[in-house]
Design an enzyme around this catalytic site. Structure first.
Site, mmCIF file in Angstrom:
data_model
loop_
_atom_site.group_PDB
_atom_site.id
_atom_site.type_symbol
_atom_site.label_atom_id
_atom_site.label_comp_id
_atom_site.label_asym_id
_atom_site.label_seq_id
_atom_site.Cartn_x
_atom_site.Cartn_y
_atom_site.Cartn_z
ATOM 1 N N ARG A 161 0.861 -1.184 0.000
ATOM 2 C CA ARG A 161 0.000 0.000 0.000
ATOM 3 C C ARG A 161 0.898 1.235 0.000
ATOM 4 N NH1 ARG A 161 -4.737 -1.468 -2.093
ATOM 5 N NH2 ARG A 161 -5.803 -3.088 -0.864
ATOM 6 N N ALA A 212 -10.104 -8.211 -1.594
ATOM 7 C CA ALA A 212 -10.999 -7.052 -1.582
ATOM 8 C C ALA A 212 -10.873 -6.296 -2.892
ATOM 9 C CB ALA A 212 -10.670 -6.139 -0.400
ATOM 10 N N GLU A 224 -13.868 -10.634 -6.958
ATOM 11 C CA GLU A 224 -12.611 -10.322 -6.289
ATOM 12 C C GLU A 224 -11.986 -11.556 -5.649
ATOM 13 O OE1 GLU A 224 -10.849 -7.709 -6.387
ATOM 14 O OE2 GLU A 224 -12.211 -6.213 -7.213
ATOM 15 N N GLU A 232 -8.232 -12.579 -6.804
ATOM 16 C CA GLU A 232 -7.099 -12.456 -5.895
ATOM 17 C C GLU A 232 -6.702 -13.763 -5.230
ATOM 18 O OE1 GLU A 232 -7.418 -9.240 -3.139
ATOM 19 O OE2 GLU A 232 -7.660 -7.734 -4.718
ATOM 20 N N GLU A 260 -1.190 -6.120 -7.335
ATOM 21 C CA GLU A 260 -1.686 -7.492 -7.325
ATOM 22 C C GLU A 260 -0.698 -8.491 -7.908
ATOM 23 O OE1 GLU A 260 -5.382 -7.091 -9.370
ATOM 24 O OE2 GLU A 260 -6.496 -6.577 -7.549
#
Length: 220
Positions: free
Chosen positions: A69, A81, A98, A102, A150
């Site tokens: 992040r 998420a 999602e 993911e 990702e």
């Protein structure tokens, strides 16, 4: 007297200005009339909303990812998420997408664990945390491209009790992770898992989101 609950309310907007446009969010400034007749200026950030998924296997382990992040310069432990950025897609549909994107997982049972606003004093974002059970492997959706953060996050399985310890120790800080973990642990302890709202339960915050956006769109 009605039961305690959040309720829709919108004070009159006297002026509305978009100070900066972004790829996902805008930074806006509103002058608002207060019920006592005075006015106030509030600066806030638009957001399309988001969903996250506490995906739990038969051994009470939760599927989590480590995601970089950039704003906080940290790699955070998070549940799968994503934002609600597909036109016409339901929140449940977004959660299923999602989870497949993911974690390459599908689920047979979907419940709503909890709804919350991440920072309602300055950010429009509303979040819904789902509980997914009856997990099975699925392929990623057609057309999905793994890129940016990702491309380097990975998938791990962590016991729910361990996640609770991590939350109280301050070692996990993502709001979806902390909120989802503690809500799930409490639901389990209180025996309310099977009485949680269904996955497609109404989400009042999303209706108010649409009302507010129509109001702002009408101002041009």
């Amino acid at each position: 007297m009605s039961a305690p609950a959040d309720r829709p309310e919108s004070w009159p907007i006297l002026s509305h200005r978009i100070a900066a446009h972004g790829a996902i969010s805008d930074f806006v400034e509103d002058e608002v009339r207060v019920p006592d007749g005075t006015t106030m200026v509030r600066q806030w950030v638009t957001h399309p909303g988001a969903v996250s998924i506490m995906a739990v296997d038969d051994h009470d382990r939760v599927a989590v990812v480590y995601q970089y992040r950039h704003p906080v310069a940290m790699r955070l432990l998070e549940p799968p998420a994503g934002i609600l950025d597909v036109v016409g897609e339901s929140a449940l549909g977004a959660a299923k997408r999602e989870l497949a994107e993911e974690a390459m997982l599908g689920a047979d049972d979907w419940r709503v664990l909890v709804d919350f606003f991440s920072s309602p004093g300055g950010l429009q974002e509303s979040l819904r945390v789902f509980l997914a059970r009856g997990l099975h492997h699925v392929g990623r959706p057609d057309g999905f491209l793994v890129e940016a953060e990702e491309s380097d996050m990975g998938l791990q399985w962590i016991a729910l009790d361990e996640l609770v310890d991590l939350a109280y120790a301050g070692r996990v800080q993502n709001p979806n992770m902390v909120t989802g973990t503690l809500a799930l642990a409490l639901a389990r302890a209180q025996g309310r898992i099977d009485s949680l709202r269904p996955g497609d339960a109404p989400w009042p915050a999303r209706e108010q989101f649409r009302v507010r956006n129509r109001e702002l769109d009408a101002r041009g």
